[in-house]
Design an enzyme around this catalytic site. Structure first.
Site, short mmCIF file in Angstrom:
data_model
loop_
_atom_site.label_atom_id
_atom_site.label_comp_id
_atom_site.label_asym_id
_atom_site.label_seq_id
_atom_site.Cartn_x
_atom_site.Cartn_y
_atom_site.Cartn_z
N HIS A 7 -9.08 -2.92 -1.60
CA HIS A 7 -10.16 -1.67 -2.11
C HIS A 7 -9.60 -0.93 -2.92
CE1 HIS A 7 -8.09 -1.44 1.45
NE2 HIS A 7 -7.90 0.08 1.35
N HIS A 79 -5.86 5.77 -1.45
CA HIS A 79 -5.11 4.71 -2.16
C HIS A 79 -5.50 3.92 -2.83
CE1 HIS A 79 -5.82 4.05 2.37
NE2 HIS A 79 -6.12 3.07 2.00
N GLU A 130 -0.92 0.56 -0.96
CA GLU A 130 -1.07 -0.06 0.35
C GLU A 130 -1.03 -1.57 -0.08
OE1 GLU A 130 -4.50 0.15 2.51
OE2 GLU A 130 -3.83 -0.67 4.15
#
Lengths: 134, 134
Positions: A7, A79, A130
């Site tokens: 994502h 992010h 991430e």
């Protein structure tokens, strides 16, 4: 090492308004909000055919995105989350490369209850990354 | 209305270093650089299984990303590109919704030689959104 883009996360000041932008103006499929007090955020997912956009609103007094939203009052890209098969193998490779972590280098269970690590933007073209084990 | 995430664009000060980060540290498949003087950028694509990351370096005196890189000297997430089937239909719906364009509301051929429009971040949670007809 890295696999799919899981994502992109966009931090927003008002989750309901942001969900409406994606649902009503851009015509996307948007999930209901889920509060994750242990992560300091409330999330909504915009479900695209090949990946997701995660809309994040700060929750509680110690939200990890509070400062970002203060600096970006209209919201902004916060992010990206990239999938890895084995987070410990990825962690060790990144340590060997001298990469820096944002926070601990011990994987923790993230918002999707899978082990995650955050890599510091200074080593990754100004992008907070991430890594999530899938 | 919106379909797949075509790419996330990350503007960087040094394309070779950025490509190395993704190729060598993150172990991704990275294309060779392509200079697009008519768009004021040189691009490299990081090919993920489900989408792409477009690394952008400013090219020439009038690069549209020069100011962004000056404000973000390590680089940063610059825009996301979402696919639409019919850009004129998307454009008319967005005008009817009162959304603002970043630049012209007339589609132009983008870096992939397909018609694109850029939507202003102020209406889209602080995110610059490129719409590309596929």
């Amino acid at each position: 090492m890295i696999g799919q883009l899981n994502h992109i996360a966009i931090a927003v000041p008002n989750l309901e308004e942001a969900a409406n932008v994606y649902r009503n103006i851009l015509g996307a499929k948007v999930t209901d909000p889920v509060a994750l007090p242990e992560h300091g955020v409330t999330t909504v997912f915009v479900e695209l055919p090949n990946t997701k956009i995660e809309l994040l609103e700060a929750l509680g007094d110690d939200s990890p995105i509070a400062g970002f939203v203060e600096r970006n009052p209209k919201g902004g890209m916060h992010h990206i989350c990239l999938e890895v098969e084995d987070i410990m193998e990825a962690r060790d490779k990144l340590i060997a490369e001298g990469a820096h972590f944002a926070g601990s280098d011990e994987p923790k269970n993230g918002a999707h209850n899978k082990p995650v690590l955050f890599m510091h933007p200074k080593d990754f073209c100004g992008t907070l990354i991430e890594l999530e084990q899938v």
